[in-house]
Design an enzyme around this catalytic site. Sequence first.
Site, PDB file in Angstrom:
ATOM      1  N   THR A 192       0.829  -1.199   0.000  1.00  0.00           N
ATOM      2  CA  THR A 192       0.000   0.000   0.000  1.00  0.00           C
ATOM      3  C   THR A 192       0.869   1.256   0.000  1.00  0.00           C
ATOM      4  O   THR A 192       1.942   1.291   0.595  1.00  0.00           O
ATOM      5  CB  THR A 192      -0.929   0.047   1.227  1.00  0.00           C
ATOM      6  N   ASN A 215       3.351  -2.318   8.565  1.00  0.00           N
ATOM      7  CA  ASN A 215       4.558  -1.496   8.551  1.00  0.00           C
ATOM      8  C   ASN A 215       4.258   0.003   8.582  1.00  0.00           C
ATOM      9  O   ASN A 215       5.077   0.784   9.054  1.00  0.00           O
ATOM     10  CB  ASN A 215       5.387  -1.824   7.305  1.00  0.00           C
ATOM     11  N   LYS A 266      -7.260  -7.203  11.824  1.00  0.00           N
ATOM     12  CA  LYS A 266      -8.624  -7.703  11.995  1.00  0.00           C
ATOM     13  C   LYS A 266      -9.276  -8.000  10.648  1.00  0.00           C
ATOM     14  O   LYS A 266     -10.009  -8.986  10.497  1.00  0.00           O
ATOM     15  CB  LYS A 266      -9.464  -6.684  12.765  1.00  0.00           C
ATOM     16  N   SER A 325       7.334  -3.237  14.977  1.00  0.00           N
ATOM     17  CA  SER A 325       7.377  -2.448  16.198  1.00  0.00           C
ATOM     18  C   SER A 325       8.689  -1.670  16.213  1.00  0.00           C
ATOM     19  O   SER A 325       9.076  -1.073  15.212  1.00  0.00           O
ATOM     20  CB  SER A 325       7.240  -3.378  17.413  1.00  0.00           C
ATOM     21  N   TYR A 350       5.490   8.104  20.517  1.00  0.00           N
ATOM     22  CA  TYR A 350       5.881   6.988  19.650  1.00  0.00           C
ATOM     23  C   TYR A 350       6.060   5.714  20.466  1.00  0.00           C
ATOM     24  O   TYR A 350       5.584   4.641  20.078  1.00  0.00           O
ATOM     25  CB  TYR A 350       7.178   7.340  18.919  1.00  0.00           C
ATOM     26  N   LYS A 392       4.073   1.918  20.249  1.00  0.00           N
ATOM     27  CA  LYS A 392       4.748   0.636  20.040  1.00  0.00           C
ATOM     28  C   LYS A 392       4.591  -0.289  21.249  1.00  0.00           C
ATOM     29  O   LYS A 392       4.478  -1.511  21.078  1.00  0.00           O
ATOM     30  CB  LYS A 392       6.232   0.872  19.730  1.00  0.00           C
ATOM     31  N   THR A 429      16.858   4.765   7.186  1.00  0.00           N
ATOM     32  CA  THR A 429      15.611   4.951   6.434  1.00  0.00           C
ATOM     33  C   THR A 429      15.194   6.409   6.584  1.00  0.00           C
ATOM     34  O   THR A 429      15.966   7.250   7.039  1.00  0.00           O
ATOM     35  CB  THR A 429      14.510   4.032   6.994  1.00  0.00           C
TER      36      THR A 429
END
Length: 281
Positions: A36, A84, A117, A134, A148, A152, A183
């Site tokens: 996505t 993610n 779900k 996580s 944040y 997590k 990243t």
Amino acid sequence: MNADRARRWFITGISTGFGRELARAVVQAGDTVLGTVRNPAQVAELAAERIAAIVMDVNDEAAVAAGVAAMNERFGGVDVVVNNAGFGMNGTIEALSLDELRAVMETNFFGAVRVSKAFIPALRAGGGTIVMISSMAGHIGFGGMGAYCASKFALEGVSDALAQELAPFGIDVLIVEPGSFRTDFSGRSMKGAKRALDAYAGTQAGEVRARLAAYHGNEPGDPVKAAHAIVQVVRSGKPPRRLALGADAVAGILKKLDSVKQDIEAWRAVSVDTVLDETGA
């Protein structure tokens, strides 16, 4: 699930970073993937790499349902669901607004739960794996990153419960806990509280934003290697509950666990002395 069997992956948030590299690693392993993105222009860009993508917001229930339908239509089902999509948020708890806290929880926690779900009924039919991305911050609270960390910590808690609930159906839940990787996390994917309080100037928590900006691009972890590690573990057929990624994550999490054990042992007598007397008085 047979370790040699080709798997069908659904991965949220493959625009950049971990998601992008994970989608690439999945294709290189001979598996199929539907990911996505938020930007429609990236769909064609990813198709050039043999990575199928759809536009989907994990916070939109109708869009998530459409994602499940698209997965069924293109690949006839799903074997691995990877949550993610998410973002970082810095700022002291006192400075953060409740709306800012809710926004982090909505994407990082509720978004992952919403997607999971939606796919569980299909996974119950044939087994598979749910992967929760996580962080070492799912174990360790960092000053200036409380929102944040909260998202997590919550994700890890629900994942532990979900693993117990889904084990009878042959569904594994893998919690991936990365440390610092090169990243966009400390850059594009990091948001900051709208206000900063002078009272925290010069403290570790108050300087988090500047430290993250300086650290961006200098992180020790290789996201390509991390992606291949995730694919390897999932395809092993026997994934662990948790997978720490990066030497900093391994050292940091073990240090936290040692600290928790030390506190419990130091106050064991006080803790266990809270049992009711035999008389109930």
